[in-house]
Motif scaffolding. Structure first.
Motif, short mmCIF file in Angstrom:
data_model
loop_
_atom_site.label_atom_id
_atom_site.label_comp_id
_atom_site.label_asym_id
_atom_site.label_seq_id
_atom_site.Cartn_x
_atom_site.Cartn_y
_atom_site.Cartn_z
N LYS A 1 -48.64 48.51 -11.44
CA LYS A 1 -49.53 49.24 -10.54
C LYS A 1 -49.87 50.61 -11.14
CE LYS A 1 -49.83 50.20 -5.56
NZ LYS A 1 -49.59 51.65 -5.35
N SER A 2 -48.85 51.29 -11.65
CA SER A 2 -49.06 52.61 -12.27
C SER A 2 -50.02 52.51 -13.44
CB SER A 2 -47.74 53.19 -12.78
OG SER A 2 -46.82 53.28 -11.75
N GLU A 3 -49.85 51.45 -14.25
CA GLU A 3 -50.69 51.31 -15.44
C GLU A 3 -52.13 51.01 -15.05
OE1 GLU A 3 -49.50 52.28 -18.39
OE2 GLU A 3 -51.60 52.15 -18.94
N LYS B 1 -58.00 55.86 -14.09
CA LYS B 1 -58.25 57.29 -14.37
C LYS B 1 -59.02 57.46 -15.67
CE LYS B 1 -54.30 59.35 -12.07
NZ LYS B 1 -52.88 59.63 -12.34
N ILE B 2 -58.58 56.70 -16.70
CA ILE B 2 -59.25 56.80 -18.00
C ILE B 2 -60.73 56.44 -17.85
CG2 ILE B 2 -59.38 55.86 -20.35
CD1 ILE B 2 -56.30 55.38 -20.17
N VAL B 3 -60.98 55.31 -17.17
CA VAL B 3 -62.36 54.85 -16.99
C VAL B 3 -63.14 55.88 -16.16
CG1 VAL B 3 -63.82 53.06 -15.92
CG2 VAL B 3 -61.78 52.41 -17.24
N TYR B 4 -62.50 56.42 -15.14
CA TYR B 4 -63.14 57.43 -14.29
C TYR B 4 -63.56 58.65 -15.11
CZ TYR B 4 -63.44 61.29 -10.93
OH TYR B 4 -63.84 62.39 -10.23
N ASN C 1 -63.59 56.42 -24.53
CA ASN C 1 -62.16 56.48 -24.84
C ASN C 1 -61.65 55.06 -25.04
OD1 ASN C 1 -59.49 57.07 -25.20
ND2 ASN C 1 -59.18 58.06 -23.22
N ARG C 2 -62.25 54.40 -26.02
CA ARG C 2 -61.90 53.01 -26.33
C ARG C 2 -60.40 52.85 -26.60
NH1 ARG C 2 -63.20 48.63 -24.75
NH2 ARG C 2 -64.66 49.52 -23.31
N SER C 3 -59.85 53.77 -27.41
CA SER C 3 -58.44 53.63 -27.80
C SER C 3 -57.53 53.77 -26.58
CB SER C 3 -58.07 54.63 -28.89
OG SER C 3 -58.25 55.95 -28.41
N GLY C 4 -57.87 54.72 -25.69
CA GLY C 4 -57.09 54.91 -24.47
C GLY C 4 -57.14 53.67 -23.59
N ILE C 5 -58.35 53.12 -23.45
CA ILE C 5 -58.54 51.92 -22.62
C ILE C 5 -57.80 50.73 -23.24
CG2 ILE C 5 -60.24 50.20 -21.88
CD1 ILE C 5 -62.19 52.57 -21.41
N ALA D 1 -55.22 50.78 -25.27
CA ALA D 1 -53.77 50.97 -25.17
C ALA D 1 -53.29 50.61 -23.76
CB ALA D 1 -53.42 52.41 -25.50
N SER D 2 -54.07 51.02 -22.77
CA SER D 2 -53.70 50.74 -21.38
C SER D 2 -53.75 49.23 -21.09
CB SER D 2 -54.63 51.50 -20.44
OG SER D 2 -54.21 51.30 -19.11
N ILE D 3 -54.79 48.58 -21.61
CA ILE D 3 -54.91 47.12 -21.42
C ILE D 3 -53.73 46.41 -22.09
CG2 ILE D 3 -56.25 45.08 -22.10
CD1 ILE D 3 -58.80 46.74 -21.55
N ALA D 4 -53.36 46.87 -23.28
CA ALA D 4 -52.22 46.27 -23.99
C ALA D 4 -50.94 46.44 -23.18
CB ALA D 4 -52.06 46.91 -25.36
N GLN D 5 -50.78 47.61 -22.58
CA GLN D 5 -49.61 47.89 -21.76
C GLN D 5 -49.58 46.98 -20.52
OE1 GLN D 5 -47.10 49.52 -22.59
NE2 GLN D 5 -46.00 49.90 -20.67
N ILE D 6 -50.74 46.81 -19.89
CA ILE D 6 -50.84 45.94 -18.72
C ILE D 6 -50.48 44.50 -19.09
CG2 ILE D 6 -52.52 44.84 -17.15
CD1 ILE D 6 -53.89 47.67 -17.00
N ASP D 7 -51.01 44.04 -20.23
CA ASP D 7 -50.71 42.68 -20.69
C ASP D 7 -49.22 42.52 -20.98
OD1 ASP D 7 -53.34 42.06 -20.46
OD2 ASP D 7 -53.79 42.09 -22.60
N ASN D 8 -48.63 43.55 -21.57
CA ASN D 8 -47.20 43.54 -21.90
C ASN D 8 -46.34 43.42 -20.63
OD1 ASN D 8 -44.83 43.84 -23.45
ND2 ASN D 8 -44.83 46.04 -23.05
N ILE D 9 -46.66 44.25 -19.64
CA ILE D 9 -45.90 44.23 -18.38
C ILE D 9 -46.09 42.87 -17.69
CG2 ILE D 9 -45.61 45.27 -16.10
CD1 ILE D 9 -46.66 47.93 -17.38
N THR D 10 -47.34 42.37 -17.72
CA THR D 10 -47.62 41.08 -17.09
C THR D 10 -46.79 39.97 -17.72
OG1 THR D 10 -49.88 41.81 -16.61
CG2 THR D 10 -49.46 39.44 -16.49
N LEU D 11 -46.67 40.00 -19.04
CA LEU D 11 -45.85 39.01 -19.75
C LEU D 11 -44.39 39.09 -19.32
CD1 LEU D 11 -47.10 38.97 -23.46
CD2 LEU D 11 -47.18 37.09 -21.80
N GLN D 12 -43.89 40.32 -19.21
CA GLN D 12 -42.49 40.51 -18.81
C GLN D 12 -42.26 40.01 -17.39
OE1 GLN D 12 -40.32 44.06 -20.35
NE2 GLN D 12 -42.36 44.86 -20.66
#
Ligand SMILES: [Zn+2]
Length: 137
Positions: A43-45, A51-54, A63-67, A69-80
Protein backbone atom coordinates in the motif's frame (compact mmCIF):
# COMPACT_ATOMS: atom_id res chain seq x y z
CA UNK A 1 -22.96 -42.16 12.70
CA UNK A 2 -23.28 -41.74 16.46
CA UNK A 3 -20.28 -44.00 17.07
CA UNK A 4 -18.23 -42.19 14.47
CA UNK A 5 -19.05 -38.84 16.02
CA UNK A 6 -18.08 -40.15 19.43
CA UNK A 7 -14.68 -41.30 18.10
CA UNK A 8 -14.25 -38.01 16.30
CA UNK A 9 -14.96 -35.98 19.43
CA UNK A 10 -12.61 -38.14 21.51
CA UNK A 11 -9.85 -37.90 18.91
CA UNK A 12 -10.31 -34.16 18.77
CA UNK A 13 -10.10 -33.87 22.54
CA UNK A 14 -6.97 -36.03 22.60
CA UNK A 15 -5.38 -33.92 19.89
CA UNK A 16 -6.16 -30.78 21.82
CA UNK A 17 -4.74 -32.24 25.04
CA UNK A 18 -1.50 -33.22 23.34
CA UNK A 19 -1.24 -29.81 21.72
CA UNK A 20 0.00 -31.56 18.58
CA UNK A 21 -0.89 -28.66 16.34
CA UNK A 22 0.25 -25.82 18.57
CA UNK A 23 3.44 -25.30 16.57
CA UNK A 24 1.52 -25.27 13.33
CA UNK A 25 -0.85 -22.57 14.55
CA UNK A 26 2.08 -20.44 15.70
CA UNK A 27 3.72 -20.74 12.28
CA UNK A 28 0.53 -19.84 10.43
CA UNK A 29 -0.24 -16.87 12.66
CA UNK A 30 3.34 -15.58 12.31
CA UNK A 31 2.98 -15.92 8.54
CA UNK A 32 -0.34 -14.08 8.64
CA UNK A 33 1.31 -11.22 10.54
CA UNK A 34 4.11 -11.12 7.97
CA UNK A 35 1.51 -11.16 5.21
CA UNK A 36 -0.26 -8.17 6.77
CA UNK A 37 3.10 -6.35 6.90
CA UNK A 38 3.72 -7.03 3.21
CA UNK A 39 0.25 -5.72 2.40
CA UNK A 40 1.07 -2.55 4.32
CA UNK A 41 4.34 -2.22 2.40
CA UNK A 42 2.50 -2.71 -0.88
CA UNK A 43 0.00 0.00 0.00
CA UNK A 44 2.84 2.40 0.91
CA UNK A 45 4.62 1.68 -2.35
CA UNK A 46 1.47 2.34 -4.37
CA UNK A 47 1.15 5.65 -2.52
CA UNK A 48 4.79 6.40 -3.32
CA UNK A 49 4.19 5.65 -6.99
CA UNK A 50 1.12 7.88 -6.92
CA UNK A 51 3.19 10.75 -5.47
CA UNK A 52 5.87 10.34 -8.14
CA UNK A 53 3.27 10.40 -10.91
CA UNK A 54 1.52 13.36 -9.26
CA UNK A 55 4.75 15.37 -9.05
CA UNK A 56 5.58 14.53 -12.67
CA UNK A 57 2.17 15.55 -13.98
CA UNK A 58 1.94 18.67 -11.82
CA UNK A 59 5.38 19.97 -12.72
CA UNK A 60 5.34 18.57 -16.24
CA UNK A 61 8.53 16.60 -15.68
CA UNK A 62 9.64 13.04 -16.38
CA UNK A 63 10.78 10.60 -13.72
CA UNK A 64 10.98 7.31 -15.58
CA UNK A 65 13.65 5.87 -13.27
CA UNK A 66 11.62 6.73 -10.15
CA UNK A 67 8.49 5.18 -11.64
CA UNK A 68 10.35 2.08 -12.81
CA UNK A 69 12.00 1.61 -9.41
CA UNK A 70 8.62 1.90 -7.71
CA UNK A 71 7.01 -0.57 -10.12
CA UNK A 72 9.88 -3.01 -9.51
CA UNK A 73 9.36 -2.66 -5.76
CA UNK A 74 5.60 -3.26 -6.12
CA UNK A 75 6.26 -6.38 -8.22
CA UNK A 76 8.79 -7.60 -5.65
CA UNK A 77 6.39 -7.19 -2.73
CA UNK A 78 3.59 -8.81 -4.75
CA UNK A 79 5.81 -11.84 -5.40
CA UNK A 80 6.63 -12.13 -1.70
CA UNK A 81 2.93 -11.96 -0.84
CA UNK A 82 2.15 -14.71 -3.34
CA UNK A 83 4.97 -16.89 -2.02
CA UNK A 84 3.82 -16.42 1.57
CA UNK A 85 0.23 -17.25 0.61
CA UNK A 86 1.48 -20.44 -1.05
CA UNK A 87 3.39 -21.38 2.09
CA UNK A 88 0.36 -20.75 4.29
CA UNK A 89 -1.87 -22.78 1.97
CA UNK A 90 0.69 -25.57 1.92
CA UNK A 91 0.87 -25.77 5.73
CA UNK A 92 -2.92 -25.69 5.88
CA UNK A 93 -3.18 -28.66 3.56
CA UNK A 94 -0.89 -30.77 5.73
CA UNK A 95 -1.84 -33.16 8.45
CA UNK A 96 0.65 -33.27 11.32
CA UNK A 97 1.36 -36.81 12.53
CA UNK A 98 0.77 -36.90 16.27
CA UNK A 99 3.32 -39.70 16.62
CA UNK A 100 6.39 -38.25 14.87
CA UNK A 101 5.30 -34.69 14.05
CA UNK A 102 5.98 -34.90 10.32
CA UNK A 103 3.70 -33.27 7.75
CA UNK A 104 1.50 -35.39 5.50
CA UNK A 105 -0.91 -34.58 2.70
CA UNK A 106 -4.37 -33.79 4.03
CA UNK A 107 -5.94 -36.84 2.33
CA UNK A 108 -3.31 -39.27 3.65
CA UNK A 109 -4.57 -42.06 5.87
CA UNK A 110 -1.20 -43.16 7.26
CA UNK A 111 1.93 -41.14 8.07
CA UNK A 112 4.48 -41.38 5.25
CA UNK A 113 7.34 -41.34 7.75
CA UNK A 114 6.35 -43.59 10.64
CA UNK A 115 3.20 -45.30 9.36
CA UNK A 116 1.01 -44.05 12.20
CA UNK A 117 -2.68 -43.82 11.31
CA UNK A 118 -3.53 -40.15 10.92
CA UNK A 119 -6.50 -39.16 13.03
CA UNK A 120 -9.73 -37.64 11.75
CA UNK A 121 -9.19 -34.71 14.07
CA UNK A 122 -6.40 -33.44 11.85
CA UNK A 123 -8.94 -32.71 9.15
CA UNK A 124 -10.40 -29.83 11.14
CA UNK A 125 -7.43 -27.88 9.76
CA UNK A 126 -9.81 -26.94 6.99
CA UNK A 127 -11.90 -24.67 9.15
CA UNK A 128 -8.96 -22.25 9.50
CA UNK A 129 -9.40 -21.32 5.84
CA UNK A 130 -12.06 -18.87 6.95
CA UNK A 131 -9.59 -17.12 9.24
CA UNK A 132 -7.31 -16.57 6.28
CA UNK A 133 -9.91 -15.14 3.91
CA UNK A 134 -9.70 -11.65 5.40
CA UNK A 135 -6.31 -11.29 3.73
CA UNK A 136 -7.65 -12.04 0.29
CA UNK A 137 -8.45 -9.11 -1.91
ZN1 LIG B 1 4.47 -40.11 11.76
Amino acid sequence: MGVFEDIFVKAKAAAGALGEKAGQYVDVSKMNIKLAEFKGDLKSEFENLGKIVYECEKNNIENRSGINASIAQIDNITLQIEELKRQIASIRNKVICKSCGSQNEVDSVYCSKCGEKLSESSKNNKKTEDDFSEFDD
